[in-house]
Design an enzyme around this catalytic site. Structure first.
Site, mmCIF file in Angstrom:
data_model
loop_
_atom_site.group_PDB
_atom_site.id
_atom_site.type_symbol
_atom_site.label_atom_id
_atom_site.label_comp_id
_atom_site.label_asym_id
_atom_site.label_seq_id
_atom_site.Cartn_x
_atom_site.Cartn_y
_atom_site.Cartn_z
ATOM 1 N N ASN A 43 -17.009 7.906 9.050
ATOM 2 C CA ASN A 43 -17.217 6.742 9.913
ATOM 3 C C ASN A 43 -17.849 7.181 11.239
ATOM 4 O OD1 ASN A 43 -14.635 7.939 10.189
ATOM 5 N ND2 ASN A 43 -13.790 6.149 11.196
ATOM 6 N N GLU A 45 -18.448 5.561 14.889
ATOM 7 C CA GLU A 45 -18.109 4.432 15.765
ATOM 8 C C GLU A 45 -19.088 4.319 16.927
ATOM 9 O OE1 GLU A 45 -13.917 4.838 16.677
ATOM 10 O OE2 GLU A 45 -13.413 4.170 14.650
ATOM 11 N N CYS A 54 -18.748 2.292 8.516
ATOM 12 C CA CYS A 54 -17.704 2.962 7.733
ATOM 13 C C CYS A 54 -18.262 4.157 6.967
ATOM 14 C CB CYS A 54 -17.105 2.002 6.710
ATOM 15 S SG CYS A 54 -16.164 0.640 7.396
ATOM 16 N N GLU A 56 -17.929 4.982 3.834
ATOM 17 C CA GLU A 56 -18.489 4.660 2.517
ATOM 18 C C GLU A 56 -19.924 4.171 2.639
ATOM 19 O OE1 GLU A 56 -15.695 3.689 3.935
ATOM 20 O OE2 GLU A 56 -14.174 3.081 2.482
ATOM 21 N N CYS A 86 -12.824 -0.952 2.720
ATOM 22 C CA CYS A 86 -12.765 -2.292 3.318
ATOM 23 C C CYS A 86 -13.639 -3.260 2.513
ATOM 24 C CB CYS A 86 -13.192 -2.256 4.783
ATOM 25 S SG CYS A 86 -14.982 -2.230 5.030
ATOM 26 N N CYS A 89 -17.453 -2.722 2.673
ATOM 27 C CA CYS A 89 -17.910 -1.576 1.884
ATOM 28 C C CYS A 89 -17.878 -1.891 0.391
ATOM 29 C CB CYS A 89 -17.081 -0.339 2.195
ATOM 30 S SG CYS A 89 -17.455 0.316 3.839
HETATM 31 N N1 THU Z 1 -13.248 2.600 8.171
HETATM 32 C C1 THU Z 1 -13.991 3.257 7.229
HETATM 33 O O1 THU Z 1 -14.725 4.207 7.539
HETATM 34 N N2 THU Z 1 -13.908 2.826 5.942
HETATM 35 C C2 THU Z 1 -13.132 1.808 5.504
HETATM 36 O O2 THU Z 1 -13.205 1.402 4.344
HETATM 37 C C3 THU Z 1 -12.174 1.186 6.439
HETATM 38 C C4 THU Z 1 -12.389 1.478 7.880
HETATM 39 C C5 THU Z 1 -13.318 3.044 9.563
HETATM 40 C C6 THU Z 1 -13.970 2.085 10.485
HETATM 41 C C7 THU Z 1 -13.371 2.476 11.828
HETATM 42 O O3 THU Z 1 -14.133 3.521 12.382
HETATM 43 C C8 THU Z 1 -11.996 3.013 11.476
HETATM 44 O O4 THU Z 1 -12.024 3.256 10.073
HETATM 45 C C9 THU Z 1 -10.865 2.058 11.787
HETATM 46 O O5 THU Z 1 -11.072 0.827 11.223
#
Ligand code: THU
Length: 134
Positions: A43, A45, A54, A56, A86, A89
């Site tokens: 991920n 940010e 994310c 994925e 999520c 994704c």
């Molecule tokens: N996140 C992912 O990388 N993948 C997911 O399927 C769920 C959430 C990340 C996004 C954010 O940077 C952190 O997790 C918290 O939500």
């Protein structure tokens, strides 16, 4: 045959590269393409929180931009329990691989749970053609 252990290992490694100063919730992913290549993602940010991408989707976008369009499995590593992808994704992965094997694991690759993408995203809105025909 899918080398699940290798895929999980790569997801756990990718998780260590997460850029997540806002959530402090690192996620790693490793996506296996039909041709055998593996694309990893973490991920990433942003100070404008909504622009976060994310793990994925990072892996998928890397893969598609490198010419891969057909996928077999993805391993996802995060947190303390098996890490489910999520909803966003799931939808983005579904575009290319409705029958993808989703291997969900914790941050150390220990607790493992498996499912198919079509089971994780029932009655999905998808493209009219299967990925091989596009
Ligand atoms: N996140 C992912 O990388 N993948 C997911 O399927 C769920 C959430 C990340 C996004 C954010 O940077 C952190 O997790 C918290 O939500």
């Amino acid at each position: 045959m899918i080398d699940e252990a290798r895929l999980i290992e790569l997801a756990v490694e990718a998780r260590k590269r997460a850029y997540c100063p806002y959530s402090n919730f690192p996620v790693g992913a490793a996506l296996l393409a039909k041709d055998g290549r593996i694309f990893t993602g973490c991920n990433v940010e942003n100070a404008s929180f909504g622009l976060t991408v994310c793990a994925e989707r990072v892996a998928l976008l890397k893969a598609v931009s490198e010419g891969a369009r057909e996928f077999v499995a993805i391993a996802i590593a995060c947190g303390e329990g098996p890490c489910p992808p999520c909803g966003a994704c799931r939808q983005v992965l579904y575009e290319f691989a409705p029958e993808l094997l989703v291997i969900m694991t914790d941050g150390e690759g220990k607790a493992v749970r498996r499912g198919t993408l079509s089971a994780l995203l029932p009655l999905a809105f998808g493209p009219p053609q299967p990925p091989g025909n596009r």
